[in-house]
Design a protein around this motif. Sequence first.
Motif, mmCIF file in Angstrom:
data_model
loop_
_atom_site.group_PDB
_atom_site.id
_atom_site.type_symbol
_atom_site.label_atom_id
_atom_site.label_comp_id
_atom_site.label_asym_id
_atom_site.label_seq_id
_atom_site.Cartn_x
_atom_site.Cartn_y
_atom_site.Cartn_z
ATOM 1 N N PRO A 10 -2.922 -3.603 -23.484
ATOM 2 C CA PRO A 10 -4.200 -2.966 -23.859
ATOM 3 C C PRO A 10 -5.289 -3.143 -22.805
ATOM 4 N N LEU A 11 -5.341 -4.331 -22.176
ATOM 5 C CA LEU A 11 -6.341 -4.565 -21.139
ATOM 6 C C LEU A 11 -6.140 -3.618 -19.967
ATOM 7 N N THR A 12 -4.901 -3.470 -19.521
ATOM 8 C CA THR A 12 -4.597 -2.595 -18.395
ATOM 9 C C THR A 12 -4.985 -1.153 -18.694
ATOM 10 N N LEU A 14 -7.109 -0.065 -20.985
ATOM 11 C CA LEU A 14 -8.554 0.045 -21.182
ATOM 12 C C LEU A 14 -9.283 0.127 -19.841
ATOM 13 N N VAL A 15 -8.925 -0.761 -18.921
ATOM 14 C CA VAL A 15 -9.577 -0.783 -17.607
ATOM 15 C C VAL A 15 -9.285 0.506 -16.845
ATOM 16 N N PHE A 16 -8.035 0.951 -16.891
ATOM 17 C CA PHE A 16 -7.661 2.158 -16.137
ATOM 18 C C PHE A 16 -8.410 3.383 -16.646
ATOM 19 N N PHE A 17 -8.397 3.601 -17.965
ATOM 20 C CA PHE A 17 -9.030 4.811 -18.500
ATOM 21 C C PHE A 17 -10.553 4.743 -18.396
ATOM 22 N N ALA A 18 -11.110 3.536 -18.484
ATOM 23 C CA ALA A 18 -12.552 3.389 -18.283
ATOM 24 C C ALA A 18 -12.916 3.725 -16.836
ATOM 25 N N ALA A 19 -12.080 3.252 -15.894
ATOM 26 C CA ALA A 19 -12.319 3.542 -14.484
ATOM 27 C C ALA A 19 -12.164 5.033 -14.198
ATOM 28 N N ARG A 20 -11.187 5.658 -14.858
ATOM 29 C CA ARG A 20 -10.984 7.097 -14.667
ATOM 30 C C ARG A 20 -12.171 7.890 -15.191
ATOM 31 N N VAL A 40 -10.803 -5.234 -10.867
ATOM 32 C CA VAL A 40 -11.185 -5.900 -12.117
ATOM 33 C C VAL A 40 -10.122 -6.915 -12.556
ATOM 34 N N ILE A 41 -8.870 -6.501 -12.560
ATOM 35 C CA ILE A 41 -7.814 -7.328 -13.158
ATOM 36 C C ILE A 41 -7.419 -8.505 -12.280
ATOM 37 N N ILE A 42 -7.334 -8.323 -10.971
ATOM 38 C CA ILE A 42 -6.919 -9.419 -10.090
ATOM 39 C C ILE A 42 -7.890 -10.604 -10.158
ATOM 40 N N PRO A 43 -9.219 -10.381 -10.005
ATOM 41 C CA PRO A 43 -10.146 -11.512 -10.161
ATOM 42 C C PRO A 43 -10.081 -12.136 -11.560
ATOM 43 N N PHE A 44 -9.859 -11.296 -12.570
ATOM 44 C CA PHE A 44 -9.750 -11.811 -13.936
ATOM 45 C C PHE A 44 -8.580 -12.790 -14.056
ATOM 46 N N LEU A 45 -7.444 -12.439 -13.489
ATOM 47 C CA LEU A 45 -6.282 -13.333 -13.546
ATOM 48 C C LEU A 45 -6.525 -14.616 -12.759
ATOM 49 N N LEU A 46 -7.204 -14.478 -11.622
ATOM 50 C CA LEU A 46 -7.489 -15.659 -10.804
ATOM 51 C C LEU A 46 -8.470 -16.598 -11.509
ATOM 52 N N LEU A 47 -9.483 -16.040 -12.138
ATOM 53 C CA LEU A 47 -10.490 -16.864 -12.803
ATOM 54 C C LEU A 47 -9.948 -17.544 -14.058
ATOM 55 N N THR A 48 -9.063 -16.848 -14.763
ATOM 56 C CA THR A 48 -8.515 -17.422 -15.995
ATOM 57 C C THR A 48 -7.284 -18.282 -15.750
ATOM 58 N N GLY A 49 -6.735 -18.207 -14.542
ATOM 59 C CA GLY A 49 -5.552 -19.002 -14.228
ATOM 60 C C GLY A 49 -4.278 -18.486 -14.860
ATOM 61 N N ILE A 50 -4.275 -17.236 -15.294
ATOM 62 C CA ILE A 50 -3.074 -16.649 -15.914
ATOM 63 C C ILE A 50 -2.097 -16.220 -14.811
ATOM 64 N N PRO A 51 -0.869 -16.705 -14.840
ATOM 65 C CA PRO A 51 0.105 -16.300 -13.819
ATOM 66 C C PRO A 51 0.388 -14.808 -13.878
ATOM 67 N N GLY A 58 3.831 -8.833 -20.102
ATOM 68 C CA GLY A 58 3.159 -8.223 -21.239
ATOM 69 C C GLY A 58 2.954 -6.726 -21.091
ATOM 70 N N SER A 59 2.885 -6.243 -19.861
ATOM 71 C CA SER A 59 2.672 -4.810 -19.624
ATOM 72 C C SER A 59 3.857 -4.179 -18.904
ATOM 73 N N LYS A 60 5.014 -4.768 -19.081
ATOM 74 C CA LYS A 60 6.220 -4.327 -18.378
ATOM 75 C C LYS A 60 6.589 -2.881 -18.713
ATOM 76 N N ILE A 61 6.204 -2.437 -19.899
ATOM 77 C CA ILE A 61 6.551 -1.075 -20.297
ATOM 78 C C ILE A 61 5.972 -0.034 -19.342
ATOM 79 N N LEU A 62 4.817 -0.329 -18.756
ATOM 80 C CA LEU A 62 4.222 0.603 -17.791
ATOM 81 C C LEU A 62 5.093 0.721 -16.556
ATOM 82 N N ASN A 63 5.636 -0.401 -16.109
ATOM 83 C CA ASN A 63 6.535 -0.393 -14.965
ATOM 84 C C ASN A 63 7.816 0.373 -15.287
ATOM 85 N N ASP A 64 8.309 0.211 -16.522
ATOM 86 C CA ASP A 64 9.534 0.907 -16.927
ATOM 87 C C ASP A 64 9.332 2.411 -16.999
#
Length: 231
Positions: A10-12, A14-20, A40-51, A58-64
């Motif tokens: 959902p985050l991915t 939301l950010v993409f369509f908001a940016a569009r 937006v997402i890269i700094p978010f992951l770095l700041l939260t420490g999420i690998p 969690g968003s693998k379906i987009l890659n598929d």
Amino acid sequence: MIHTIWWSLPLTLLVFFAARKLSQWLKISLLNPLLVSMVVIIPFLLLTGIPYADYFQGSKILNDLLQPAVVALAFPLYEQIHQIRARWKSIITICFIGSITAMITGGAIALLLGAKPDIAASILPKSVTTPIAMAVADSIGGIPAISAVCVIFVGMFGAVLGHSLLNLLKINTKSARGLVMGTASHALGTARCAEMDYQEGAFSSLALVICGIITSLTAPFIFPVLLRLFG
């Protein structure tokens, strides 16, 4: 152990369509949805420490969905088949010259600036889509991960500035614009073309496929020559 982050999808989206939406509203090419999403997402992951591995899971379906999305590009090609048949010699010539030029300039400039052969080999296939670029780099002694980064950078550059440059050069023919974008900026350029014009997207996707084939076949012969001349 990789843990699935349920909210990464959902985050991915939301950010993409908001940016569009922001890009369409402000009409600024620099606000490319993919570029804004990364910012937006890269700094978010770095700041939260999420690998990243957890986020990706969690968003693998987009890659598929990338593979069926690429297959779907065949439909606009089918609708332009009459033009493709009429101009196939010009199309192949343009893609061949563009592919060879992209490889020679990328590899030669890297070597002239003092890059090691493996780095130059990684940069050489920068103008084709990521899976092909990584495979080509691996076959000529490059580093696939570096090739992937180069491909993303080149694609973003073309998607953001490509149409502005074409307008500046007064290149208005839709087929020509599509071929240029697909040759130089692969999938990201093609996505931008598809947003701008249906016919541009068709010719861009055609160039993307042809240039991928040409690069795969010629890179193993071009890179040794560049090493001999500039290495």
